[in-house]
Write a protein that holds these residues in place. Structure first.
Motif, PDB file in Angstrom:
ATOM      1  N   GLU A   1       0.777  -1.191   0.005  1.00 19.56           N
ATOM      2  CA  GLU A   1      -0.022   0.013   0.031  1.00 19.56           C
ATOM      3  C   GLU A   1       0.904   1.110  -0.002  1.00 19.56           C
ATOM      4  OE1 GLU A   1      -2.648   0.320   3.093  1.00 19.56           O
ATOM      5  OE2 GLU A   1      -4.244   1.352   2.206  1.00 19.56           O
ATOM      6  N   GLY A   2       1.891   1.327   0.743  1.00 18.80           N
ATOM      7  CA  GLY A   2       2.944   2.311   0.948  1.00 18.80           C
ATOM      8  C   GLY A   2       3.235   2.897  -0.344  1.00 18.80           C
ATOM      9  N   PHE A   3       3.915   1.623  -1.053  1.00 16.66           N
ATOM     10  CA  PHE A   3       4.493   1.869  -2.437  1.00 16.66           C
ATOM     11  C   PHE A   3       3.421   2.544  -3.481  1.00 16.66           C
ATOM     12  CE2 PHE A   3       5.595   0.127  -6.678  1.00 16.66           C
ATOM     13  CZ  PHE A   3       6.662   0.758  -6.779  1.00 16.66           C
ATOM     14  N   ALA A   4       2.175   1.798  -3.318  1.00 19.12           N
ATOM     15  CA  ALA A   4       1.196   2.459  -4.435  1.00 19.12           C
ATOM     16  C   ALA A   4       1.010   3.828  -4.081  1.00 19.12           C
ATOM     17  CB  ALA A   4      -0.212   1.577  -4.160  1.00 19.12           C
ATOM     18  N   ASN A   5       0.907   4.326  -2.727  1.00 15.38           N
ATOM     19  CA  ASN A   5       0.503   5.893  -2.561  1.00 15.38           C
ATOM     20  C   ASN A   5       2.105   6.592  -2.876  1.00 15.38           C
ATOM     21  OD1 ASN A   5      -1.588   5.542  -1.379  1.00 15.38           O
ATOM     22  ND2 ASN A   5      -0.699   4.907   0.709  1.00 15.38           N
ATOM     23  N   PHE A   6       3.125   5.978  -2.881  1.00 14.55           N
ATOM     24  CA  PHE A   6       4.413   6.765  -3.175  1.00 14.55           C
ATOM     25  C   PHE A   6       4.471   6.966  -4.682  1.00 14.55           C
ATOM     26  CE2 PHE A   6       9.000   6.686  -3.937  1.00 14.55           C
ATOM     27  CZ  PHE A   6       9.247   8.121  -3.097  1.00 14.55           C
ATOM     28  N   GLU A   7       4.186   5.816  -5.248  1.00 17.24           N
ATOM     29  CA  GLU A   7       4.281   6.003  -6.781  1.00 17.24           C
ATOM     30  C   GLU A   7       3.273   6.819  -7.566  1.00 17.24           C
ATOM     31  OE1 GLU A   7       3.056   2.374  -8.574  1.00 17.24           O
ATOM     32  OE2 GLU A   7       5.059   2.623 -10.127  1.00 17.24           O
ATOM     33  N   LYS A   8       1.944   6.985  -6.642  1.00 14.40           N
ATOM     34  CA  LYS A   8       0.926   7.843  -7.277  1.00 14.40           C
ATOM     35  C   LYS A   8       1.659   9.231  -6.955  1.00 14.40           C
ATOM     36  CE  LYS A   8      -3.716   8.774  -6.096  1.00 14.40           C
ATOM     37  NZ  LYS A   8      -4.712   8.630  -5.047  1.00 14.40           N
ATOM     38  N   ALA A   9       2.317   9.719  -5.910  1.00 15.98           N
ATOM     39  CA  ALA A   9       2.606  10.997  -5.539  1.00 15.98           C
ATOM     40  C   ALA A   9       3.927  11.491  -6.235  1.00 15.98           C
ATOM     41  CB  ALA A   9       3.194  11.312  -4.141  1.00 15.98           C
ATOM     42  N   ILE A  10       4.735  10.356  -6.926  1.00 15.25           N
ATOM     43  CA  ILE A  10       5.902  10.840  -7.725  1.00 15.25           C
ATOM     44  C   ILE A  10       5.365  10.830  -9.081  1.00 15.25           C
ATOM     45  CG2 ILE A  10       7.635  10.237  -6.135  1.00 15.25           C
ATOM     46  CD1 ILE A  10       8.178   7.608  -7.862  1.00 15.25           C
ATOM     47  N   LYS A  11       4.258  10.293  -9.437  1.00 14.67           N
ATOM     48  CA  LYS A  11       3.965  10.399 -11.007  1.00 14.67           C
ATOM     49  C   LYS A  11       2.956  11.458 -11.100  1.00 14.67           C
ATOM     50  CE  LYS A  11       5.301   6.072 -12.490  1.00 14.67           C
ATOM     51  NZ  LYS A  11       5.130   4.644 -12.568  1.00 14.67           N
TER      52      LYS A  11
ATOM     53  N   SER B   1      16.246   6.549  -6.266  1.00 13.50           N
ATOM     54  CA  SER B   1      15.136   5.573  -6.607  1.00 13.50           C
ATOM     55  C   SER B   1      14.105   6.051  -7.548  1.00 13.50           C
ATOM     56  CB  SER B   1      14.875   4.468  -5.775  1.00 13.50           C
ATOM     57  OG  SER B   1      15.865   4.017  -5.295  1.00 13.50           O
ATOM     58  N   ALA B   2      13.336   7.114  -6.832  1.00 13.88           N
ATOM     59  CA  ALA B   2      12.439   7.863  -7.349  1.00 13.88           C
ATOM     60  C   ALA B   2      12.744   8.536  -8.633  1.00 13.88           C
ATOM     61  CB  ALA B   2      11.710   8.793  -6.359  1.00 13.88           C
TER      62      ALA B   2
END
Ligand SMILES: [Zn+2]
Length: 736
Positions: A343-353, A375-376
Motif C-alpha cells: 500500500e505504501g508503495f502504491a501511495n508513493f508511486e502515485k505521488a511521484i507520478k 530510486s524515485a
C-alpha cells in the motif's frame, strides 16, 4: 529445400512493407542520426559477435543509448507504432501462429491477425530477415510494430509460459561474456600478512615527507591499501575509518550502521598509509594541517567499479581518514525493492507520478533518504523528461540527469541552484536538502508552478516536517498547496536468515510489548524472532538492513490541517485518520513478519502517544471488594467506567440480569449519554479494579478519540444484545 527458398523470395517481395526494406541496419541508422558515434557502433558490432543479442540490446547494455530513446527513434524517425504488449489482451489463437522457439529466434511476438495481416511486435523492426522468415512461416503479411525488448520477453513468460530459467537466459550481461578486460583487484584473504609486509617496508622514521611519498608507492603499502578497500566492499561496509591515536593506529568499518574495529595497524606505517590514500584521491600529500576532500575510483573484478568519497581530517595524532563507499551495485535504485509495503508503495508511486507538487523525504543521516530519492528520480528518468538535481555531495551519476554540485564557498548554494534551475525548463527538480527559508520558498513556488520537486529535511517524522517548514517562515497555506507527500524513513538491521530463531524471552513481558505499541490481542499469536549469531553474520545475528516508511499523503483533510497550522500532534492525528501508519507501527509490523527485532524497533523509532487529555490518559483507578456497590440504580451520577480486572454483576430490582467480565469493557455510559438516572445496579463480585472517567466528558471522548469511542460503543452494544436475548427468554417464560 530449394523450393522453399524460391517461395520465400517471391512471397517476401510481395508483402513486406516498403518502409521495412529500404532502411539499413539499426546501428547504422542510429549512427547516421547522430544518436551514437562511429566508435560506439564499432564497439557494439564487436560485442554483438560475442553474445547473440540484438543490436539495440547491445547498445543499451553498453550504455550508448537508452531504451526510451531507441523506441522513440524507431517510432518518430521510421514511423513504427510503439506497442506496449502488457497493456493488450492477446487472443490465444493469435499466439499459436508462432511457436515460442520461432518467436524467440527473432525476438518477436504475434499480437493480432486481421485480413491476413499479422501485427508483429519486434524489438528491432528494421530486421528484414526476421520479417521475411516470419512471413514465410505464417503465410501472412507482416505489419511490424516496435515494443521494448523486456515487454516482448515478459509476453513470452505470460503467454508461452516459459520457465523462470528460460526467462532469465534473456538477460545476458555483456561484461560476463566478453567486453573489455579491466584491472582487477584480487580478493584478500590474509590481510594480516599484508600488514606485516607493509610494516617491514617502513623501518626507521626519518625525513618524513620525502620518505612517506616513497614508501607510499612501495608495493606492500599499495597492497595493504587495496586490501583495506577490497575488504570493505566485500563486507558490504558503508564507511571505512582510518584513525591514528597516540599509541595505536586502527581501521574500523561501519557495517549495517554499526562501527567495529577491523584492523590494528603498526603505528610506524601511519604516514605512509595516509599518503597512499591521499595519492589515490588526488590530494596534496604535503598538506597536513587542513581538511581535504577527494575521491577514489576502484575497479573490482570485471564489471564492477566502486567509488569512495574520501575525507581527510588533521587530528591530534595525525590525519584521520574516512572513506564513504559509493557502491552503485549496492544502491538499490529499484523502487519496488526498497522495503515499502504494498500500500505504501502504491501511495508513493502515485505521488511521484503527479506532474507537479513537493515530495519530501525525511529522517536522520544514514536513514536511507538518498536511496529513496535516487530510486524515485531514476524511475522517472526518461528522454522526454528534464531532470535537474542540486546535491551536496553528488553521490552517483545518472545518465540523462543533470546533476549540479552545491558549493557554498563559491555561492552555488541550494537556493542559487534552484533559482537557475527554473530558467532551465525542467519537469523534475531535486534539491538535496532544505535548510533555509530561501530554499524552502523557491522549492515551494516551483512545486506550485508546475514542477515536481523532491527534497529532504532532517526531521524525525512526517508531521514535524510540516512544522519545520512553517517554522522557517513558510505560511501554512503555501505549504499545504505545494506539498503532496511526506515520507519519513529509518533503516533497521535485518535478522540474519541463516541463524534466525524464535526469541524465547521477549514475549514473557507482555506488558512491556503492549507498552511499546504491540496489540494485546495478537501477542499470543505472533512469533518474535532474533538472530542467534552464526559465521554468516559474524556472530552478530543481523545481516543487511530493511527500510521502514511513514507516509503522509496530503489529502483534503491533511491539507486543511496544514493550512490551519494546527499543532503537530493534531496534524499527526488527522494524518493517521487519513491512513498514515507511524514509523513505530510500521517497525512493529516488520517484527511481526520476522524481519527485525524488538531491539531494533526501540533503537530506531519512538512511540508517539496519541495526545490524550489527562482524564483519559490517567484516570483514577478504584479497587472494589466483593459485593461493593459501583453504580446504584436510581442515582443521578454520570461517571462512566472501564473494567480492568475482576467480575461485576448487573442487577435490576435486586435480580442479576447480566455480568461484566471482559477486561477493557466500558459500562455506566448510558446515564451520561442520555442524562437519565441509573437504570441498574452494578456490584463487584470478588475483588475488582475499575477505571473511572468523568461523565461530562463523554461527548468529547466520543467525538475525538475514535479508538475509545469504538470500544465504548462495542461494550454498549454487546450488553444490549445480551439484554435482548434475556428478554426473549423472559418472554417465552411468560408465555409458558
Ligand atoms: Zn547469522
Amino acid at each position: 529445400m530449394a523450393q522453399a527458398t524460391a517461395e520465400r523470395k517471391t512471397s517476401f517481395k510481395k508483402s513486406v512493407s516498403k518502409s521495412a526494406v529500404k532502411y539499413e541496419k539499426l546501428g547504422e541508422m542510429l549512427r547516421k542520426e547522430g544518436q551514437i558515434t562511429k566508435d560506439q557502433l564499432n564497439e557494439a558490432i564487436a560485442a554483438r559477435k560475442k553474445i547473440d543479442a540484438k543490436m539495440g540490446n547491445v547498445l543499451i547494455q553498453l550504455g550508448y543509448i537508452d531504451e526510451d530513446t531507441l523506441l522513440s527513434f524507431l517510432s518518430r524517425q521510421l514511423n513504427y507504432p510503439i506497442v506496449n504488449i502488457s497493456e493488450l489482451m492477446i487472443n490465444p489463437a493469435t499466439m499459436k501462429i508462432l511457436t515460442y522457439e520461432q518467436a524467440k529466434q527473432y525476438l518477436v511476438f504475434p499480437i493480432r491477425v486481421a485480413n491476413d495481416v499479422l501485427t508483429l511486435a519486434m524489438a528491432d523492426p528494421t530486421d528484414n530477415e526476421a520479417i521475411e522468415e516470419t512471413q514465410l512461416l505464417t503465410k501472412l503479411s507482416i505489419k511490424a510494430v516496435v515494443s521494448k525488448e523486456k515487454d516482448i520477453i515478459n509476453a513470452y513468460k505470460k503467454y508461452y509460459k516459459i520457465s523462470e530459467e528460460e526467462y532469465k537466459s534473456f538477460f545476458k550481461d555483456i561484461s560476463k561474456d566478453g567486453g573489455e578486460p579491466a584491472i582487477e583487484i584480487k580478493e584478500v584473504d590474509d590481510i594480516g600478512s599484508l600488514v606485516s609486509e607493509a610494516a617491514d617496508e617502513v623501518t626507521v622514521e626519518e625525513e618524513e615527507e620525502i620518505k612517506d611519498e616513497l614508501t607510499a608507492e612501495a608495493a606492500p603499502i599499495i597492497k595493504l591499501v587495496n586490501g583495506i578497500l577490497t575488504k570493505a566492499v566485500r563486507l558490504g561496509a558503508s564507511d571505512i575509518h582510518i584513525e591514528p591515536y597516540e599509541k595505536t593506529f586502527r581501521v574500523r568499518y561501519r557495517q549495517d550502521g554499526a562501527l567495529y574495529v577491523s584492523l590494528n595497524l603498526p603505528i610506524q606505517i601511519k604516514n605512509a598509509l595516509v599518503s597512499r590514500f591521499k595519492i589515490l584521491s588526488n590530494l596534496n600529500i604535503a598538506e597536513r594541517r587542513v581538511p581535504q576532500d577527494g575521491r577514489i575510483k576502484m575497479r573490482l573484478g570485471k564489471s564492477k567499479s566502486v567509488d569512495f568519497r574520501v575525507s581527510v581530517l588533521p587530528t591530534l595524532f595525525g590525519e584521520s581518514i574516512v572513506l564513504r563507499i559509493l557502491d552503485k551495485g549496492n544502491l538499490n535504485v529499484d523502487l519496488t525493492k526498497l522495503g515499502f509495503t504494498v500500500e505504501g508503495f502504491a501511495n508513493f508511486e502515485k505521488a511521484i507520478k503527479q506532474p507537479f507538487g513537493l515530495v519530501l523525504v525525511t529522517g536522520p543521516t544514514g536513514s536511507g533518504k538518498t536511496t529513496t530519492l535516487y530510486s524515485a528520480i531514476n524511475s522517472l528518468n526518461s528522454v522526454d523528461t528534464k531532470i535537474l538535481t542540486a546535491e551536496d555531495p553528488v553521490e552517483f551519476n545518472f545518465p540523462g540527469i543533470n546533476q549540479v554540485l552545491v558549493r557554498n564557498e563559491v555561492g552555488m548554494t541550494f537556493a542559487a541552484a534552484l533559482k537557475s534551475f527554473l530558467r532551465q525548463d525542467p519537469e523534475i527538480i531535486l534539491v538535496g536538502e532544505i535548510r533555509d527559508a530561501e530554499t524552502a520558498e523557491i522549492a515551494i513556488k516551483a512545486a506550485m508552478t508546475g514542477h515536481l520537486v523532491f527534497s529532504t529535511l532532517h526531521t524525525n517524522d512526517c508531521p514535524s516536517t510540516v512544522g519545520r517548514i512553517i517554522d522557517i517562515g513558510i505560511p501554512g497555506y503555501m505549504v499545504s498547496s505545494a506539498l503532496t507527500m511526506v515520507v519519513a524513513q529509518r533503516l533497521m538491521r535485518r535478522i540474519c536468515v541463516d541463524c534466525k530463531e524464535e526469541d524465547p524471552n521477549v514475549k514473557k513481558d507482555k506488558q512491556f510489548l503492549i507498552g511499546i505499541g504491540f496489540d494485546e490481542k495478537e501477542i499470543d499469536d505472533i512469533k518474535i524472532m532474533r538472530g542467534k549469531g552464526c559465521p554468516k553474520c559474524n556472530g552478530k545475528g543481523y545481516k543487511g538492513r530493511v527500510a521502514v516508511y511513514e507516509i503522509m499523503t496530503v489529502t483534503e483533510e491533511v491539507k486543511k490541517a496544514i493550512t490551519a497550522q494546527v499543532p503537530e500532534d493534531q496534524l499527526r492525528k488527522t494524518a493517521i485518520k487519513e491512513g498514515m501508519i507511524t514509523l513505530r507501527m510500521e517497525a512493529i509490523q516488520k517484527v511481526k513478519e520476522g524481519t527485525t527485532t524488538v531491539d531494533e524497533v526501540l533503537k530506531n523509532t519512538v512511540l508517539v502517544k496519541e495526545a490524550l487529555p489527562g482524564y483519559l490518559l490517567n484516570p483514577d483507578e478504584l479497587i472494589f471488594e466483593n459485593d461493593d456497590l459501583i453504580i446504584n440504580e436510581g442515582n443521578t451520577d454520570t461517571n462512566f467506567y472501564q473494567l480492568m480486572q475482576g467480575r461485576l454483576e448487573i442487577l435490576k430490582d435486586g435480580v442479576k440480569i447480566s455480568e461484566i467480565s471482559q477486561p477493557g469493557e466500558y459500562f455506566g455510559e448510558m446515564s451520561a449519554l442520555l442524562g437519565t438516572a441509573r437504570n441498574a445496579t452494578i456490584i463487584s463480585k470478588g475483588k475488582s479494579i475499575v477505571k473511572v472517567f468523568p461523565g461530562d466528558k463523554i461527548r468529547e471522548t466520543l467525538d475525538n478519540y475514535p479508538d475509545i469511542s469504538f470500544k465504548i460503543i462495542s461494550s454498549l452494544l454487546s450488553r444490549l444484545n445480551d439484554a435482548t436475548k434475556k428478554l426473549a427468554v423472559l418472554g417465552e417464560e411468560h408465555i409458558l
